[in-house]
Scaffold this motif. Structure first.
Motif, PDB file in Angstrom:
ATOM      1  N   LEU A 153     -13.737   7.742  18.583  1.00 65.00           N
ATOM      2  CA  LEU A 153     -13.120   7.877  17.476  1.00 65.00           C
ATOM      3  C   LEU A 153     -11.618   8.601  17.866  1.00 65.00           C
ATOM      4  CD1 LEU A 153     -15.519   9.539  15.150  1.00 65.00           C
ATOM      5  CD2 LEU A 153     -14.974   7.291  15.090  1.00 65.00           C
ATOM      6  N   LEU A 154     -11.635   9.259  18.899  1.00 66.43           N
ATOM      7  CA  LEU A 154     -10.144   9.940  19.470  1.00 66.43           C
ATOM      8  C   LEU A 154      -9.423   8.674  19.832  1.00 66.43           C
ATOM      9  CD1 LEU A 154     -11.527  12.676  21.646  1.00 66.43           C
ATOM     10  CD2 LEU A 154     -10.052  12.908  19.663  1.00 66.43           C
ATOM     11  N   LEU A 155      -9.973   7.430  20.342  1.00 69.48           N
ATOM     12  CA  LEU A 155      -9.471   6.200  20.687  1.00 69.48           C
ATOM     13  C   LEU A 155      -8.568   5.734  19.583  1.00 69.48           C
ATOM     14  CD1 LEU A 155      -8.261   4.200  22.824  1.00 69.48           C
ATOM     15  CD2 LEU A 155     -10.456   3.365  22.517  1.00 69.48           C
ATOM     16  N   LEU A 156      -9.532   5.395  18.386  1.00 63.01           N
ATOM     17  CA  LEU A 156      -9.306   4.799  17.540  1.00 63.01           C
ATOM     18  C   LEU A 156      -7.930   5.592  16.687  1.00 63.01           C
ATOM     19  CD1 LEU A 156     -11.921   3.280  14.942  1.00 63.01           C
ATOM     20  CD2 LEU A 156      -9.904   4.420  14.334  1.00 63.01           C
ATOM     21  N   LEU A 157      -8.250   6.920  16.506  1.00 62.94           N
ATOM     22  CA  LEU A 157      -7.312   7.614  15.688  1.00 62.94           C
ATOM     23  C   LEU A 157      -6.299   7.564  16.237  1.00 62.94           C
ATOM     24  CD1 LEU A 157      -9.691  10.172  14.342  1.00 62.94           C
ATOM     25  CD2 LEU A 157      -8.571   8.248  12.973  1.00 62.94           C
ATOM     26  N   THR A 158      -5.945   8.073  17.661  1.00 62.93           N
ATOM     27  CA  THR A 158      -4.851   8.070  18.282  1.00 62.93           C
ATOM     28  C   THR A 158      -3.788   7.103  18.423  1.00 62.93           C
ATOM     29  OG1 THR A 158      -5.886   8.025  20.459  1.00 62.93           O
ATOM     30  CG2 THR A 158      -5.466  10.252  19.763  1.00 62.93           C
ATOM     31  N   LYS A 159      -4.738   5.727  18.625  1.00 59.88           N
ATOM     32  CA  LYS A 159      -3.927   4.561  18.594  1.00 59.88           C
ATOM     33  C   LYS A 159      -3.268   4.159  17.392  1.00 59.88           C
ATOM     34  CE  LYS A 159      -4.551   3.447  22.970  1.00 59.88           C
ATOM     35  NZ  LYS A 159      -3.635   2.841  24.143  1.00 59.88           N
ATOM     36  N   THR A 160      -3.957   4.464  16.347  1.00 64.36           N
ATOM     37  CA  THR A 160      -3.831   4.174  15.012  1.00 64.36           C
ATOM     38  C   THR A 160      -2.320   4.840  14.412  1.00 64.36           C
ATOM     39  OG1 THR A 160      -5.823   3.512  14.146  1.00 64.36           O
ATOM     40  CG2 THR A 160      -4.331   3.993  12.693  1.00 64.36           C
ATOM     41  N   LEU A 161      -2.506   6.446  15.212  1.00 63.87           N
ATOM     42  CA  LEU A 161      -1.373   7.228  14.719  1.00 63.87           C
ATOM     43  C   LEU A 161      -0.103   6.773  15.435  1.00 63.87           C
ATOM     44  CD1 LEU A 161      -2.920  10.803  15.007  1.00 63.87           C
ATOM     45  CD2 LEU A 161      -1.836   9.877  13.063  1.00 63.87           C
ATOM     46  N   LYS A 162      -0.002   5.959  16.328  1.00 60.66           N
ATOM     47  CA  LYS A 162       1.077   5.732  17.130  1.00 60.66           C
ATOM     48  C   LYS A 162       1.633   4.222  16.531  1.00 60.66           C
ATOM     49  CE  LYS A 162      -0.338   7.685  21.548  1.00 60.66           C
ATOM     50  NZ  LYS A 162      -0.742   7.482  22.815  1.00 60.66           N
ATOM     51  N   ILE A 163       1.191   3.630  15.833  1.00 63.16           N
ATOM     52  CA  ILE A 163       1.614   2.401  15.202  1.00 63.16           C
ATOM     53  C   ILE A 163       2.792   2.761  13.969  1.00 63.16           C
ATOM     54  CG2 ILE A 163      -0.336   1.048  15.779  1.00 63.16           C
ATOM     55  CD1 ILE A 163      -1.270   1.101  12.915  1.00 63.16           C
ATOM     56  N   SER A 164       3.394   1.626  13.805  1.00 63.93           N
ATOM     57  CA  SER A 164       4.503   2.088  12.832  1.00 63.93           C
ATOM     58  C   SER A 164       3.980   2.292  11.185  1.00 63.93           C
ATOM     59  CB  SER A 164       5.274   0.629  12.520  1.00 63.93           C
ATOM     60  OG  SER A 164       4.372  -0.354  11.971  1.00 63.93           O
ATOM     61  N   ASP A 165       4.822   2.969  10.374  1.00 68.04           N
ATOM     62  CA  ASP A 165       4.355   3.456   8.943  1.00 68.04           C
ATOM     63  C   ASP A 165       3.943   2.207   8.165  1.00 68.04           C
ATOM     64  OD1 ASP A 165       4.981   6.041   9.764  1.00 68.04           O
ATOM     65  OD2 ASP A 165       6.639   5.939   8.384  1.00 68.04           O
ATOM     66  N   GLU A 166       4.576   1.052   8.289  1.00 67.76           N
ATOM     67  CA  GLU A 166       4.084  -0.050   7.720  1.00 67.76           C
ATOM     68  C   GLU A 166       2.591  -0.744   8.089  1.00 67.76           C
ATOM     69  OE1 GLU A 166       5.009  -4.824   7.216  1.00 67.76           O
ATOM     70  OE2 GLU A 166       6.832  -3.473   7.572  1.00 67.76           O
ATOM     71  N   LYS A 167       2.432  -0.459   9.444  1.00 66.23           N
ATOM     72  CA  LYS A 167       1.105  -0.993   9.969  1.00 66.23           C
ATOM     73  C   LYS A 167       0.193   0.149   9.469  1.00 66.23           C
ATOM     74  CE  LYS A 167       2.386  -4.237  13.320  1.00 66.23           C
ATOM     75  NZ  LYS A 167       2.406  -4.534  14.939  1.00 66.23           N
ATOM     76  N   PHE A 168       0.587   1.316   9.719  1.00 64.80           N
ATOM     77  CA  PHE A 168      -0.420   2.642   9.671  1.00 64.80           C
ATOM     78  C   PHE A 168      -0.887   2.499   8.106  1.00 64.80           C
ATOM     79  CE2 PHE A 168      -1.088   6.880   7.912  1.00 64.80           C
ATOM     80  CZ  PHE A 168      -1.752   7.376   9.167  1.00 64.80           C
ATOM     81  N   ARG A 169      -0.002   2.245   7.190  1.00 67.54           N
ATOM     82  CA  ARG A 169      -0.572   2.268   5.691  1.00 67.54           C
ATOM     83  C   ARG A 169      -1.801   1.346   5.273  1.00 67.54           C
ATOM     84  NH1 ARG A 169       2.449   3.344   1.130  1.00 67.54           N
ATOM     85  NH2 ARG A 169       4.375   3.505   2.511  1.00 67.54           N
ATOM     86  N   ALA A 170      -1.779   0.216   6.023  1.00 67.74           N
ATOM     87  CA  ALA A 170      -3.008  -0.951   5.746  1.00 67.74           C
ATOM     88  C   ALA A 170      -4.417  -0.067   6.402  1.00 67.74           C
ATOM     89  CB  ALA A 170      -2.784  -1.986   6.498  1.00 67.74           C
ATOM     90  N   HIS A 171      -4.056   0.332   7.475  1.00 65.01           N
ATOM     91  CA  HIS A 171      -5.124   1.172   8.280  1.00 65.01           C
ATOM     92  C   HIS A 171      -5.687   2.368   7.520  1.00 65.01           C
ATOM     93  CE1 HIS A 171      -5.123  -1.440  11.892  1.00 65.01           C
ATOM     94  NE2 HIS A 171      -4.024  -1.587  11.610  1.00 65.01           N
ATOM     95  N   ALA A 172      -4.757   3.374   7.255  1.00 66.00           N
ATOM     96  CA  ALA A 172      -5.200   4.598   6.595  1.00 66.00           C
ATOM     97  C   ALA A 172      -5.813   4.386   5.277  1.00 66.00           C
ATOM     98  CB  ALA A 172      -3.749   5.545   6.384  1.00 66.00           C
ATOM     99  N   SER A 173      -5.325   3.195   4.409  1.00 66.06           N
ATOM    100  CA  SER A 173      -5.987   3.140   3.016  1.00 66.06           C
ATOM    101  C   SER A 173      -7.576   2.444   3.344  1.00 66.06           C
ATOM    102  CB  SER A 173      -5.313   2.138   2.254  1.00 66.06           C
ATOM    103  OG  SER A 173      -4.958   0.967   2.995  1.00 66.06           O
ATOM    104  N   THR A 174      -7.738   1.932   4.300  1.00 68.56           N
ATOM    105  CA  THR A 174      -9.040   1.415   4.817  1.00 68.56           C
ATOM    106  C   THR A 174      -9.904   2.536   5.331  1.00 68.56           C
ATOM    107  OG1 THR A 174      -8.112  -0.928   4.956  1.00 68.56           O
ATOM    108  CG2 THR A 174     -10.289  -0.454   5.954  1.00 68.56           C
ATOM    109  N   TYR A 175      -9.374   3.167   6.208  1.00 72.15           N
ATOM    110  CA  TYR A 175     -10.234   4.142   7.117  1.00 72.15           C
ATOM    111  C   TYR A 175     -10.447   5.514   6.365  1.00 72.15           C
ATOM    112  CZ  TYR A 175      -8.519   1.337  10.940  1.00 72.15           C
ATOM    113  OH  TYR A 175      -8.567   0.171  11.434  1.00 72.15           O
ATOM    114  N   TYR A 176      -9.668   5.703   5.099  1.00 70.87           N
ATOM    115  CA  TYR A 176      -9.449   7.121   4.444  1.00 70.87           C
ATOM    116  C   TYR A 176     -10.904   7.493   4.007  1.00 70.87           C
ATOM    117  CZ  TYR A 176      -8.288  10.995   1.240  1.00 70.87           C
ATOM    118  OH  TYR A 176      -8.456  11.970   0.652  1.00 70.87           O
ATOM    119  N   PRO A 177     -11.816   6.667   3.159  1.00 73.16           N
ATOM    120  CA  PRO A 177     -13.097   7.109   2.863  1.00 73.16           C
ATOM    121  C   PRO A 177     -14.063   7.371   3.821  1.00 73.16           C
ATOM    122  CG  PRO A 177     -12.356   4.969   1.860  1.00 73.16           C
ATOM    123  CD  PRO A 177     -11.646   5.229   2.756  1.00 73.16           C
ATOM    124  N   TYR A 178     -14.050   6.671   5.005  1.00 75.48           N
ATOM    125  CA  TYR A 178     -14.948   6.981   6.262  1.00 75.48           C
ATOM    126  C   TYR A 178     -14.370   8.272   6.581  1.00 75.48           C
ATOM    127  CZ  TYR A 178     -15.543   2.191   5.881  1.00 75.48           C
ATOM    128  OH  TYR A 178     -16.240   0.747   5.371  1.00 75.48           O
TER     129      TYR A 178
END
Length: 183
Positions: free
Chosen positions: A128-153
């Motif tokens: 989880l640390l790996l998944l979240l830290t790597k996601t935090l390093k991507i651009s805002d545009e890419k982050f948007r798709a990931h955040a909206s998918t992962y938010y409920p989890y």
């Protein structure tokens, strides 16, 4: 290493065979890693089979498991996918990479929520640390798709007793959601 701040640079990007492999070959490697992960996860989830093996004299004080294989194969898969996802030379594969990342990460987060064993959940904490830290390093545009998918989890994961490092990364993740989505 994956949880280090972006200010600290460790020169590992040019190690290994990554730069010599095409996206097609990396996707084949990812298929193998995901198959290894799925097999070991299914074995670890089969309580009866593990009990039979243990009673039959399988060495060890506890029931056999493939927890190391389960977590290591997924960690390797995530590292490759995130590296491909920011690699300008693989821009033509970014859509396929994003779809694979969203699928792999969503499945991992959904699985973590269902894990009943505290030791099993602890083993997954680094993932989880790996998944979240790597996601935090991507651009805002890419982050948007990931955040909206992962938010409920991620909201569900908040109910668990998490280590401070994971709570801190989750906090950063939710704060970035606020900034990116202007909420």
């Amino acid at each position: 290493r994956d949880a280090l701040d972006a200010d600290i640079h460790i020169d590992t990007q040019d190690q290994g065979m990554y730069k010599y492999m095409s996206s097609h070959h990396l996707f084949k490697l990812l298929d193998c890693l995901q198959e290894s992960h799925s097999f070991s996860k299914a074995f670890n989830s089969n309580y009866e089979q593990r009990t039979v093996l243990w009673r039959a004299g399988f060495k060890g004080k506890s029931k056999p498991n493939l927890l190391k294989q389960e977590t290591s194969s997924l960690a390797c898969c995530l590292r490759i996918l995130f590296r491909m996802y920011v690699d300008e030379n693989r821009r033509d594969s970014w859509d396929a990479i994003q779809q694979r990342l969203l699928s792999v990460c969503s499945e991992a987060l959904a699985y973590f929520i269902t894990v009943n064993s505290e030791s099993h959940r602890e083993a997954w904490t680094n993932l989880l640390l790996l998944l979240l830290t790597k996601t935090l390093k991507i651009s805002d545009e890419k982050f948007r798709a990931h955040a909206s998918t992962y938010y409920p989890y991620l909201c569900e994961i908040m109910q668990f007793d998490l280590i401070p490092e994971l709570r801190a990364v989750l906090r950063k993740f939710f704060l970035r959601i606020g900034v990116v989505f202007k909420i």
